[in-house]
Write a protein that holds these residues in place. Structure first.
Motif, PDB file in Angstrom:
ATOM      1  N   LEU A 167       0.868  -1.170   0.000  1.00 23.54           N
ATOM      2  CA  LEU A 167       0.000   0.000   0.000  1.00 23.54           C
ATOM      3  C   LEU A 167       0.905   1.219   0.000  1.00 23.54           C
ATOM      4  CD1 LEU A 167      -2.824   1.297   0.186  1.00 23.54           C
ATOM      5  CD2 LEU A 167      -2.521   1.292   2.665  1.00 23.54           C
ATOM      6  N   ILE A 168       0.804   2.020  -1.045  1.00 23.73           N
ATOM      7  CA  ILE A 168       1.585   3.255  -1.144  1.00 23.73           C
ATOM      8  C   ILE A 168       0.674   4.397  -0.739  1.00 23.73           C
ATOM      9  CG2 ILE A 168       2.873   4.790  -2.666  1.00 23.73           C
ATOM     10  CD1 ILE A 168       3.349   2.328  -4.479  1.00 23.73           C
ATOM     11  N   THR A 169       1.099   5.134   0.280  1.00 26.59           N
ATOM     12  CA  THR A 169       0.365   6.300   0.752  1.00 26.59           C
ATOM     13  C   THR A 169       1.252   7.517   0.532  1.00 26.59           C
ATOM     14  OG1 THR A 169      -0.698   4.964   2.465  1.00 26.59           O
ATOM     15  CG2 THR A 169      -0.820   7.352   2.723  1.00 26.59           C
ATOM     16  N   ALA A 170       0.755   8.473  -0.222  1.00 26.37           N
ATOM     17  CA  ALA A 170       1.522   9.684  -0.497  1.00 26.37           C
ATOM     18  C   ALA A 170       0.725  10.895  -0.036  1.00 26.37           C
ATOM     19  CB  ALA A 170       1.834   9.800  -1.985  1.00 26.37           C
ATOM     20  N   VAL A 171       1.392  11.788   0.681  1.00 24.95           N
ATOM     21  CA  VAL A 171       0.790  13.052   1.094  1.00 24.95           C
ATOM     22  C   VAL A 171       1.518  14.132   0.309  1.00 24.95           C
ATOM     23  CG1 VAL A 171       0.302  14.579   3.022  1.00 24.95           C
ATOM     24  CG2 VAL A 171       0.298  12.112   3.382  1.00 24.95           C
ATOM     25  N   ILE A 172       0.768  14.826  -0.562  1.00 30.16           N
ATOM     26  CA  ILE A 172       1.388  15.751  -1.505  1.00 30.16           C
ATOM     27  C   ILE A 172       0.658  17.091  -1.505  1.00 30.16           C
ATOM     28  CG2 ILE A 172       2.162  13.861  -2.986  1.00 30.16           C
ATOM     29  CD1 ILE A 172      -0.167  14.637  -4.896  1.00 30.16           C
ATOM     30  N   ASP A 215      -3.330  16.059 -10.026  1.00 31.00           N
ATOM     31  CA  ASP A 215      -3.586  15.634 -11.401  1.00 31.00           C
ATOM     32  C   ASP A 215      -2.335  15.058 -12.058  1.00 31.00           C
ATOM     33  OD1 ASP A 215      -6.297  16.183 -11.440  1.00 31.00           O
ATOM     34  OD2 ASP A 215      -6.013  18.235 -12.173  1.00 31.00           O
ATOM     35  N   ASP A 216      -1.173  15.660 -11.776  1.00 31.68           N
ATOM     36  CA  ASP A 216       0.076  15.155 -12.339  1.00 31.68           C
ATOM     37  C   ASP A 216       0.365  13.738 -11.844  1.00 31.68           C
ATOM     38  OD1 ASP A 216       0.385  17.593 -13.585  1.00 31.68           O
ATOM     39  OD2 ASP A 216       1.779  18.383 -12.087  1.00 31.68           O
ATOM     40  N   VAL A 217       0.135  13.512 -10.548  1.00 32.77           N
ATOM     41  CA  VAL A 217       0.375  12.189  -9.969  1.00 32.77           C
ATOM     42  C   VAL A 217      -0.619  11.179 -10.539  1.00 32.77           C
ATOM     43  CG1 VAL A 217       0.323  10.850  -7.830  1.00 32.77           C
ATOM     44  CG2 VAL A 217       1.435  13.084  -7.868  1.00 32.77           C
ATOM     45  N   ALA A 226       8.471   5.781  -7.727  1.00 27.37           N
ATOM     46  CA  ALA A 226       9.271   6.701  -8.535  1.00 27.37           C
ATOM     47  C   ALA A 226       8.377   7.645  -9.329  1.00 27.37           C
ATOM     48  CB  ALA A 226      10.187   5.925  -9.475  1.00 27.37           C
ATOM     49  N   ALA A 227       7.281   7.128  -9.877  1.00 30.07           N
ATOM     50  CA  ALA A 227       6.361   7.968 -10.656  1.00 30.07           C
ATOM     51  C   ALA A 227       5.689   9.014  -9.770  1.00 30.07           C
ATOM     52  CB  ALA A 227       5.300   7.097 -11.328  1.00 30.07           C
ATOM     53  N   ILE A 228       5.265   8.616  -8.576  1.00 28.26           N
ATOM     54  CA  ILE A 228       4.639   9.566  -7.648  1.00 28.26           C
ATOM     55  C   ILE A 228       5.640  10.629  -7.243  1.00 28.26           C
ATOM     56  CG2 ILE A 228       3.654   9.840  -5.331  1.00 28.26           C
ATOM     57  CD1 ILE A 228       2.490   6.981  -5.684  1.00 28.26           C
ATOM     58  N   SER A 229       6.841  10.196  -6.887  1.00 26.31           N
ATOM     59  CA  SER A 229       7.876  11.127  -6.443  1.00 26.31           C
ATOM     60  C   SER A 229       8.219  12.151  -7.521  1.00 26.31           C
ATOM     61  CB  SER A 229       9.129  10.338  -6.054  1.00 26.31           C
ATOM     62  OG  SER A 229      10.121  11.195  -5.567  1.00 26.31           O
ATOM     63  N   LYS A 230       8.366  11.698  -8.745  1.00 25.67           N
ATOM     64  CA  LYS A 230       8.705  12.607  -9.847  1.00 25.67           C
ATOM     65  C   LYS A 230       7.561  13.570 -10.141  1.00 25.67           C
ATOM     66  CE  LYS A 230      10.189  12.693 -14.643  1.00 25.67           C
ATOM     67  NZ  LYS A 230      10.442  11.935 -15.858  1.00 25.67           N
ATOM     68  N   ALA A 231       6.326  13.056 -10.178  1.00 20.85           N
ATOM     69  CA  ALA A 231       5.177  13.894 -10.521  1.00 20.85           C
ATOM     70  C   ALA A 231       4.828  14.888  -9.418  1.00 20.85           C
ATOM     71  CB  ALA A 231       3.969  13.018 -10.823  1.00 20.85           C
ATOM     72  N   GLY A 280      10.481  20.598  -5.774  1.00 21.06           N
ATOM     73  CA  GLY A 280      11.809  20.995  -5.329  1.00 21.06           C
ATOM     74  C   GLY A 280      11.782  21.966  -4.167  1.00 21.06           C
ATOM     75  N   LYS A 281      10.602  22.252  -3.660  1.00 20.73           N
ATOM     76  CA  LYS A 281      10.464  23.200  -2.556  1.00 20.73           C
ATOM     77  C   LYS A 281       9.991  22.475  -1.307  1.00 20.73           C
ATOM     78  CE  LYS A 281       9.698  27.245  -5.338  1.00 20.73           C
ATOM     79  NZ  LYS A 281       9.108  27.172  -6.638  1.00 20.73           N
ATOM     80  N   ILE A 282      10.158  23.129  -0.174  1.00 23.59           N
ATOM     81  CA  ILE A 282       9.721  22.560   1.092  1.00 23.59           C
ATOM     82  C   ILE A 282       8.211  22.317   1.064  1.00 23.59           C
ATOM     83  CG2 ILE A 282       9.356  24.790   2.223  1.00 23.59           C
ATOM     84  CD1 ILE A 282      10.604  23.471   4.755  1.00 23.59           C
ATOM     85  N   GLY A 283       7.787  21.223   1.672  1.00 26.97           N
ATOM     86  CA  GLY A 283       6.360  20.908   1.719  1.00 26.97           C
ATOM     87  C   GLY A 283       5.873  20.016   0.599  1.00 26.97           C
ATOM     88  N   ASP A 284       6.797  19.429  -0.178  1.00 28.37           N
ATOM     89  CA  ASP A 284       6.391  18.537  -1.273  1.00 28.37           C
ATOM     90  C   ASP A 284       5.668  17.296  -0.773  1.00 28.37           C
ATOM     91  OD1 ASP A 284       7.143  20.067  -3.405  1.00 28.37           O
ATOM     92  OD2 ASP A 284       8.988  18.971  -3.836  1.00 28.37           O
ATOM     93  N   GLY A 285       5.962  16.858   0.434  1.00 27.88           N
ATOM     94  CA  GLY A 285       5.223  15.747   1.013  1.00 27.88           C
ATOM     95  C   GLY A 285       6.070  14.541   1.318  1.00 27.88           C
ATOM     96  N   LYS A 286       5.383  13.427   1.563  1.00 27.13           N
ATOM     97  CA  LYS A 286       6.034  12.176   1.928  1.00 27.13           C
ATOM     98  C   LYS A 286       5.342  11.021   1.223  1.00 27.13           C
ATOM     99  CE  LYS A 286       8.584  13.125   5.885  1.00 27.13           C
ATOM    100  NZ  LYS A 286       8.777  14.520   5.679  1.00 27.13           N
ATOM    101  N   ILE A 287       6.081   9.921   1.059  1.00 24.89           N
ATOM    102  CA  ILE A 287       5.524   8.681   0.527  1.00 24.89           C
ATOM    103  C   ILE A 287       5.817   7.580   1.537  1.00 24.89           C
ATOM    104  CG2 ILE A 287       5.609   6.978  -1.323  1.00 24.89           C
ATOM    105  CD1 ILE A 287       6.578   9.236  -3.178  1.00 24.89           C
TER     106      ILE A 287
END
Length: 112
Positions: A3-8, A14-16, A75-80, A84-91
């Motif tokens: 289970l991949i959980t991403a907070v972005i 939409d990009d993700v 990798a796709a989530i991280s790239k999308a 490059g700024k603070i607050g991009d989130g976590k996976i």
């Protein structure tokens, strides 16, 4: 299965979603959430009064994938999602013991 959980950041949602669709990931759950990390919020001015916004709006994405697709999905989530700024989130990646499709009763990888 994982289970991949991403907070972005919400505007990267939409990009993700598009990046995951290109990989053939068919099921995604999205929740609007609020939170903060190292960002620690910020101050805003409203009607002449300054106040602190502690919890910033974020989008939480949950995706269940097979073990083989985990690395490419992360990798796709991280790239999308990256600005490059603070607050991009976590996976976060966690193991899934079992998945069951309610309609058909399929289990495991077939249920994804």
């Amino acid at each position: 299965m994982k289970l991949i959980t991403a907070v972005i950041k919400p505007f990267k949602l939409d990009d993700v979603r598009e990046a995951l669709s290109e990989l053939g990931v068919s099921g995604v759950t999205v929740t609007e959430v609020k939170g903060f990390g190292r960002q620690k919020g910020h101050t805003e001015l409203y009607r002449g009064a300054e106040y602190v916004v502690d919890f910033l709006p974020k989008a939480k994405i949950e995706v269940a994938v097979t073990d083989e697709r985990t690395d490419i999905a992360v990798a796709a989530i991280s790239k999308a999602a990256s600005t490059g700024k603070i607050g991009d989130g976590k996976i976060f990646v966690t193991a899934l013991e079992q998945v069951i499709r309610i309609r058909t009763g399929e289990t495991g990888d077939e249920a994804l």
